[in-house]
Design an enzyme around this catalytic site. Structure first.
Site, PDB file in Angstrom:
ATOM      1  N   GLU A   1    -122.371 -18.719 -52.690  1.00  0.00           N
ATOM      2  CA  GLU A   1    -122.734 -19.446 -52.606  1.00  0.00           C
ATOM      3  C   GLU A   1    -121.951 -20.280 -52.446  1.00  0.00           C
ATOM      4  O   GLU A   1    -122.047 -21.536 -51.629  1.00  0.00           O
ATOM      5  CB  GLU A   1    -123.997 -19.631 -54.060  1.00  0.00           C
ATOM      6  CG  GLU A   1    -125.261 -18.730 -53.624  1.00  0.00           C
ATOM      7  CD  GLU A   1    -124.794 -17.518 -54.392  1.00  0.00           C
ATOM      8  OE1 GLU A   1    -123.996 -17.329 -54.679  1.00  0.00           O
ATOM      9  OE2 GLU A   1    -125.941 -16.881 -54.794  1.00  0.00           O
TER      10      GLU A   1
ATOM     11  N   LYS B   1    -115.646 -20.909 -61.494  1.00  0.00           N
ATOM     12  CA  LYS B   1    -115.373 -20.629 -62.772  1.00  0.00           C
ATOM     13  C   LYS B   1    -114.089 -19.774 -61.797  1.00  0.00           C
ATOM     14  O   LYS B   1    -113.514 -19.550 -62.132  1.00  0.00           O
ATOM     15  CB  LYS B   1    -115.851 -19.960 -63.088  1.00  0.00           C
ATOM     16  CG  LYS B   1    -115.043 -19.215 -64.694  1.00  0.00           C
ATOM     17  CD  LYS B   1    -115.752 -18.515 -66.133  1.00  0.00           C
ATOM     18  CE  LYS B   1    -114.715 -17.549 -67.336  1.00  0.00           C
ATOM     19  NZ  LYS B   1    -115.819 -17.061 -67.584  1.00  0.00           N
TER      20      LYS B   1
ATOM     21  N   GLY C   1    -119.036 -19.644 -68.446  1.00  0.00           N
ATOM     22  CA  GLY C   1    -119.646 -20.559 -67.437  1.00  0.00           C
ATOM     23  C   GLY C   1    -120.708 -21.231 -68.163  1.00  0.00           C
ATOM     24  O   GLY C   1    -120.523 -22.957 -67.748  1.00  0.00           O
ATOM     25  N   ARG C   2    -121.546 -21.437 -68.931  1.00  0.00           N
ATOM     26  CA  ARG C   2    -122.598 -21.824 -68.468  1.00  0.00           C
ATOM     27  C   ARG C   2    -122.415 -22.424 -70.325  1.00  0.00           C
ATOM     28  O   ARG C   2    -122.789 -23.398 -71.080  1.00  0.00           O
ATOM     29  CB  ARG C   2    -124.044 -20.444 -69.643  1.00  0.00           C
ATOM     30  CG  ARG C   2    -123.168 -19.858 -70.192  1.00  0.00           C
ATOM     31  CD  ARG C   2    -124.471 -18.709 -70.329  1.00  0.00           C
ATOM     32  NE  ARG C   2    -124.688 -17.815 -70.776  1.00  0.00           N
ATOM     33  CZ  ARG C   2    -124.290 -16.196 -70.038  1.00  0.00           C
ATOM     34  NH1 ARG C   2    -123.573 -16.239 -69.205  1.00  0.00           N
ATOM     35  NH2 ARG C   2    -123.636 -15.288 -72.004  1.00  0.00           N
TER      36      ARG C   2
ATOM     37  N   GLU D   1    -129.463 -16.151 -70.024  1.00  0.00           N
ATOM     38  CA  GLU D   1    -128.437 -15.619 -69.634  1.00  0.00           C
ATOM     39  C   GLU D   1    -127.677 -15.564 -70.717  1.00  0.00           C
ATOM     40  O   GLU D   1    -127.131 -14.215 -70.991  1.00  0.00           O
ATOM     41  CB  GLU D   1    -127.571 -16.232 -68.735  1.00  0.00           C
ATOM     42  CG  GLU D   1    -126.255 -16.182 -67.554  1.00  0.00           C
ATOM     43  CD  GLU D   1    -126.034 -16.749 -66.281  1.00  0.00           C
ATOM     44  OE1 GLU D   1    -124.877 -17.268 -66.686  1.00  0.00           O
ATOM     45  OE2 GLU D   1    -126.801 -16.248 -64.624  1.00  0.00           O
TER      46      GLU D   1
ATOM     47  N   LYS E   1    -126.806  -9.998 -56.726  1.00  0.00           N
ATOM     48  CA  LYS E   1    -125.896  -9.840 -55.882  1.00  0.00           C
ATOM     49  C   LYS E   1    -125.176  -8.329 -55.465  1.00  0.00           C
ATOM     50  O   LYS E   1    -125.120  -8.657 -54.068  1.00  0.00           O
ATOM     51  CB  LYS E   1    -124.553 -10.317 -56.849  1.00  0.00           C
ATOM     52  CG  LYS E   1    -124.870 -11.276 -57.583  1.00  0.00           C
ATOM     53  CD  LYS E   1    -123.288 -11.818 -58.186  1.00  0.00           C
ATOM     54  CE  LYS E   1    -123.337 -13.493 -59.163  1.00  0.00           C
ATOM     55  NZ  LYS E   1    -122.416 -13.338 -59.935  1.00  0.00           N
TER      56      LYS E   1
ATOM     57  N   HIS F   1    -150.140 -33.586 -68.427  1.00  0.00           N
ATOM     58  CA  HIS F   1    -150.465 -33.264 -67.344  1.00  0.00           C
ATOM     59  C   HIS F   1    -150.371 -32.299 -66.139  1.00  0.00           C
ATOM     60  O   HIS F   1    -151.466 -32.063 -65.167  1.00  0.00           O
ATOM     61  CB  HIS F   1    -150.693 -34.978 -66.463  1.00  0.00           C
ATOM     62  CG  HIS F   1    -151.143 -36.176 -67.186  1.00  0.00           C
ATOM     63  ND1 HIS F   1    -152.215 -36.476 -67.238  1.00  0.00           N
ATOM     64  CD2 HIS F   1    -150.266 -37.223 -67.337  1.00  0.00           C
ATOM     65  CE1 HIS F   1    -151.665 -37.403 -68.397  1.00  0.00           C
ATOM     66  NE2 HIS F   1    -150.953 -37.792 -68.913  1.00  0.00           N
TER      67      HIS F   1
HETATM   68  O1  F6P Z   1    -125.493 -16.451 -62.533  1.00  0.00           O
HETATM   69  C1  F6P Z   1    -123.649 -15.706 -62.697  1.00  0.00           C
HETATM   70  C2  F6P Z   1    -123.053 -16.148 -62.646  1.00  0.00           C
HETATM   71  O2  F6P Z   1    -121.694 -15.878 -63.260  1.00  0.00           O
HETATM   72  C3  F6P Z   1    -123.404 -17.948 -64.125  1.00  0.00           C
HETATM   73  O3  F6P Z   1    -122.763 -17.217 -65.445  1.00  0.00           O
HETATM   74  C4  F6P Z   1    -121.974 -18.785 -63.883  1.00  0.00           C
HETATM   75  O4  F6P Z   1    -122.748 -19.956 -64.469  1.00  0.00           O
HETATM   76  C5  F6P Z   1    -122.596 -18.406 -61.964  1.00  0.00           C
HETATM   77  O5  F6P Z   1    -122.695 -17.495 -61.816  1.00  0.00           O
HETATM   78  C6  F6P Z   1    -121.787 -19.455 -61.381  1.00  0.00           C
HETATM   79  O6  F6P Z   1    -120.002 -18.448 -61.389  1.00  0.00           O
HETATM   80  P1  F6P Z   1    -118.727 -19.009 -60.950  1.00  0.00           P
HETATM   81  O7  F6P Z   1    -118.507 -20.784 -61.793  1.00  0.00           O
HETATM   82  O8  F6P Z   1    -118.055 -17.893 -60.961  1.00  0.00           O
HETATM   83  O9  F6P Z   1    -119.260 -19.599 -59.600  1.00  0.00           O
END
Ligand code: F6P
Length: 546
Positions: free
Chosen positions: A212, A206, A266-267, A352, A511, A383
C-alpha cells in the site's frame, strides 16, 4: 506452563465470579461512601477513576495474585532491560527507550541503543525546525507547507491520531495530510488539493516493503516528477524506515532517511522517526513534551506497586470482564473532538497486539485473549451506539476520557460536554429500576395502563462498568501519558495471557492471498484454483470492469 486449569489464581477468580456476577455496583457505592476515592489514582494532572467496576478489595487482591503468579514484575523488568521478549521474532521491545529521559544505557546484543536514539531525535529536531522555519525548502525555493505522511497501520495511525489530537499546537502555515489506503481515492483526494512546489512527502514504512505504502509513494513521486522533474525528489521526499537498502532502491537518498530499529514495533512507533510529521506540525519542543509525558507513565508503570499502578489495574479489570464474565469487547470514548481518532489508533494497538491464540509455550490457549475494541468521540456516539450500551443484552465495559478544560472554551459547550460524560458513567452504573421508571411516568401524569405499557421499556439494568480518565487539558504531555498508559495496559494483558503481544503473523495470510489474486484481476493469470465463492467474485468483478 499456563492454562486456566493449572492456575491457582485463575481458579480463585472463577469461584469469586460465581458470587460477584450478582453484585450490584450501586450497592457497593451505597455501602462505602469512600469508594470513589479508594478506587481512583492520580498521576500528575491525570485522574483515573475505576470505581465504577464490578470489583472490590477481594477481587482486586485476587487479580493482583494472578499478576504475581504470571511473573508480571519480572516481565516488566525484562522489557525495560531490553531483553528479547518478542520471542517469535527474536527482538527486544523498546518503545520505552524512545522516550527515556535519563542517561542510563539499555543494551541490545551488547550495544547501548540510547546514543542512536538520541542521534535520530536530534535529526528530527533539526529537520522539523528547518521545515518550520523555511530553511529546508522545496526544489523551487518555496516553503514546504503541505506535509503528507504516506504510511499504513503503525506508520499511519499513531502520527495521524497525534497530529489531530494536538491540532491546537499546529504551526499556522502548515497543513498535514495522510495517505494510507491503497484505494486510489486516498491519493487522488489529497493530491488534488496540493501544489507540488510546497509539498513534502514523508514515506513512513518500517519494512519499506508494504505494498500500500510503496504504491502510494510511487504515485506521489510520479505526480511530483511530472510537475518539477526528477531532481526535485531529494527536496520533496524523505523516508522513515528500518530498511536503508529498500529506501535507496525506491529512489530516496539515505541522507533523507530517518532511521528506526527492529526493537520498535510498528504500532509502538509514533515516538520514533515515525513521529516526524508530529514534530513538524507542532514543533519539536511539543514533540519532546509528548515523549516526557510517556516517560512519566513509563516510570510510574515500572516503579509503582501493582496496587497503585494505573496500567496494571486497568489491564486486570479488563481481564476480569474478558475471561470471567465472558465479555470480549470494550469501548473507548474520548470526550474531546481532537481525540476522535484515538479509538482507531487503539484498535491496532490492542487488537494487533493481543489478537493471538498461541501461548509463549507454543500451545493453543484454552481461554479468551484480546477483546474487540471500538469507540468514537462523545457526544456523537451517544446518538449512535449508546442505546446498546445502556439497554442492550451485551455488557460493554467503557473507558471515558475527558479534559477538564477545553482548547475551545466557547460559551457553555464544554460544561455541556462534561455533564454528558459524567451522566453517561452514572447512568451505566446506576441504571433505573422498573419501580423508578413507573414512578417517573406517574409523576409525568401517565395513566396506570400507560405506565404498565411503558415501564419496562424505560428500565435500565445499570451495573455496567466504566473507567473515567480526566486530564486538566489535552496537551502534548497528557497525550504522551495517555498513549503510554494504553501501551502498558496491552502489555500487561499479554503477560497474563502468556502470549506475544509484539508479533503480527495474523496479517500475513491475507497479504499472501492478495498477491495470488492480483495477477488474475490484472488479467495476467488465469484459472488459479480458489473456493467457488472467490472464483465467482473474481469473475464477476472482471466482467464489471471490462
Ligand atoms: O498490518 C501489518 C503491519 O505489519 C503493521 O504491524 C504495521 O504497522 C503495518 O503493517 C505497516 O508496516 P510498515 O511500517 O512496515 O509499512
Amino acid at each position: 506452563m499456563f492454562g486456566k486449569q493449572k492456575s491457582k489464581a485463575w481458579k480463585c477468580l472463577k469461584t469469586l465470579h460465581k458470587h460477584y456476577c450478582k453484585v450490584e455496583m450501586r450497592d457497593l457505592f451505597a455501602a462505602d461512601r469512600l469508594r470513589a476515592e479508594k478506587y481512583s489514582l492520580q498521576l500528575d494532572n491525570m485522574l483515573v477513576d475505576y470505581s465504577k467496576n464490578r470489583v472490590d478489595d477481594k477481587i482486586m487482591q485476587a487479580l493482583f495474585a494472578l499478576a504475581r503468579e504470571r511473573g508480571l514484575a519480572e516481565k516488566i523488568k525484562a522489557m525495560f532491560k531490553g531483553e528479547k521478549i518478542n520471542q517469535t521474532e527474536n527482538r527486544a521491545v523498546l518503545h520505552i527507550a524512545l522516550r527515556k529521559q535519563d542517561d542510563a544505557p539499555i543494551y541490545v546484543d551488547g550495544r547501548d541503543v540510547m546514543p542512536q536514539i538520541k542521534a535520530v531525535l536530534e535529526k528530527i529536531r533539526d529537520f522539523s525546525e528547518a521545515v518550520r522555519l523555511g530553511k529546508f525548502v522545496g526544489y523551487t525555493g518555496k516553503k514546504l507547507t503541505n506535509i503528507v505522511n504516506i504510511g499504513i497501520g503503525g506508520s499511519d495511525l499513531g502520527p495521524f491520531m497525534a497530529v489531530e489530537a494536538l491540532k491546537p499546537y499546529w504551526a499556522k502555515d502548515i497543513k498535514c495530510y495522510f495517505i494510507s489506503n491503497i484505494d486510489g481515492t486516498a491519493c487522488a483526494e489529497v493530491l488534488n488539493r496540493l501544489d507540488p512546489e510546497t509539498t513534502l512527502f514523508i514515506v513512513a514504512s518500517k519494512t519499506f516493503t508494504t505494498i500500500e505504502t510503496l504504491t502510494n509513494a510511487k504515485t506521489c513521486r510520479h505526480w511530483l516528477v511530472d510537475a518539477l522533474g526528477e531532481h526535485a525528489v531529494a527536496k520533496h521526499f524523505v523516508a522513515l524506515s528500518t530498511n536503508k537498502a529498500e529506501v535507496e532502491k525506491f529512489g530516496i537518498d539515505a541522507e533523507n532517511m530517518f532511521e528506526f530499529w527492529d526493537f520498535v514495533g510498528g504500532r509502538y512507533s509514533m515516538w520514533s522517526a515515525i513521529g516526524l510529521i508530529i514534530a513538524i506540525a507542532v514543533g519539536y519542543k511539543n514533540f519532546e513534551r509528548m515523549l516526557e509525558g510517556a516517560y512519566a507513565m513509563d516510570k510510574h508503570f515500572a516503579e509503582t506497586d501493582f496496587e497503585h499502578n494505573i496500567p496494571v489495574i486497568l489491564a486486570l479489570i479488563g481481564i476480569w470482564y474478558n475471561d470471567f464474565y465472558g465479555v470480549h469487547r470494550y469501548a473507548v470514548i474520548p470526550y474531546d473532538q481532537y481525540l476522535q481518532y484515538l479509538p482507531s489508533y487503539l484498535q491496532q494497538l490492542d487488537m494487533e497486539s493481543n489478537g493471538k491464540s498461541v501461548t509463549l509455550d507454543n500451545k493453543f490457549v484454552d481461554y479468551a485473549t484480546g477483546p474487540a475494541l471500538f469507540g468514537g468521540a462523545g457526544t456523537n456516539v451517544q446518538h449512535s451506539f449508546f442505546q446498546l450500551l445502556h439497554q442492550g443484552t451485551e455488557m460493554v465495559p467503557t473507558d471515558f476520557i475527558v479534559p477538564a478544560i477545553s482548547h475551545n472554551e466557547i460559551g457553555n459547550h464544554h460544561q455541556i460536554l462534561l455533564s454528558n460524560i459524567l451522566a453517561q458513567g452514572e447512568a451505566l452504573m446506576h441504571g433505573k429500576t422498573e419501580a423508578e421508571a413507573a414512578l417517573e411516568l406517574e409523576k409525568a401524569g401517565k395513566s396506570k395502563a400507560e405506565i404498565n405499557r411503558l415501564k419496562k421499556y424505560k428500565t435500565f439494568s445499570g451495573n455496567r462498568p466504566s473507567n473515567t480518565i480526566v486530564f486538566k487539558k489535552i496537551d502534548p504531555y497528557a497525550l504522551g501519558m495517555l498513549v503510554a498508559m494504553y501501551e502498558h495496559k496491552v502489555f500487561v494483558q499479554g503477560v497474563i495471557w502468556n502470549i506475544n503481544s509484539f508479533d503480527q503473523f495474523g496479517v500475513e495470510l491475507g497479504k499472501q492471498l492478495a498477491l495470488n489474486i492480483l495477477p488474475e484481476i490484472e488479467g495476467t493469470a488465469f484459472g488459479v484454483e480458489h473456493d467457488s465463492s472467490t472464483t465467482n467474485l473474481i469473475n464477476y468483478i472482471k466482467k464489471m470492469r471490462k
